[in-house]
Design a protein around this motif. Structure first.
Motif, short mmCIF file in Angstrom:
data_model
loop_
_atom_site.label_atom_id
_atom_site.label_comp_id
_atom_site.label_asym_id
_atom_site.label_seq_id
_atom_site.Cartn_x
_atom_site.Cartn_y
_atom_site.Cartn_z
N TYR A 22 88.19 19.41 -1.28
CA TYR A 22 88.75 19.39 0.04
C TYR A 22 87.85 18.47 1.38
O TYR A 22 86.71 18.64 0.83
N LYS A 25 88.33 18.72 7.51
CA LYS A 25 89.45 18.55 8.07
C LYS A 25 90.77 19.49 7.21
O LYS A 25 91.37 20.24 8.17
N GLU A 26 90.72 19.38 6.18
CA GLU A 26 91.82 20.10 5.19
C GLU A 26 91.28 21.67 5.18
O GLU A 26 92.14 22.50 5.18
#
Length: 70
Positions: A22, A25-26
Motif C-alpha cells: 500500500y 495515501k491508500e
C-alpha cells in the motif's frame, strides 16, 4: 478493502484484487487517519514500511500486524 470487526484484520473487498503493498495515501481511509497521522506512524516505526527513493511502500503483512497490535 475492509476491516473485519472481530479481529481487526484487513479483508479483501469482493471483486477487487488484494494488494501486496500500500501507499500512505491508500492507507488513509483504511486507518481513518490524515496524511500527517499516517506519516507519523511511518516515521515512528509503529507501522513497518519500505522506503524506495522518496516513496513509502507498506506491505500488507505490516498493515495486518499493526492492526493486530503486533
Amino acid at each position: 478493502m475492509a476491516i473485519n470487526a472481530q479481529g481487526g484484520s484487513v479483508v479483501p473487498t469482493p471483486g477487487q484484487p488484494n494488494p501486496t503493498v500500500y501507499t500512505p495515501k491508500e492507507l488513509q481511509p483504511i486507518l481513518r487517519l490524515s496524511k500527517t497521522g499516517v506519516a507519523a506512524l511511518l516515521h515512528s516505526g509503529q507501522l513497518r514500511a519500505i522506503r524506495v527513493g522518496r516513496k513509502w511502500l507498506i506491505p500488507a503483512s505490516a498493515l495486518t500486524a499493526f492492526l493486530e497490535g503486533r
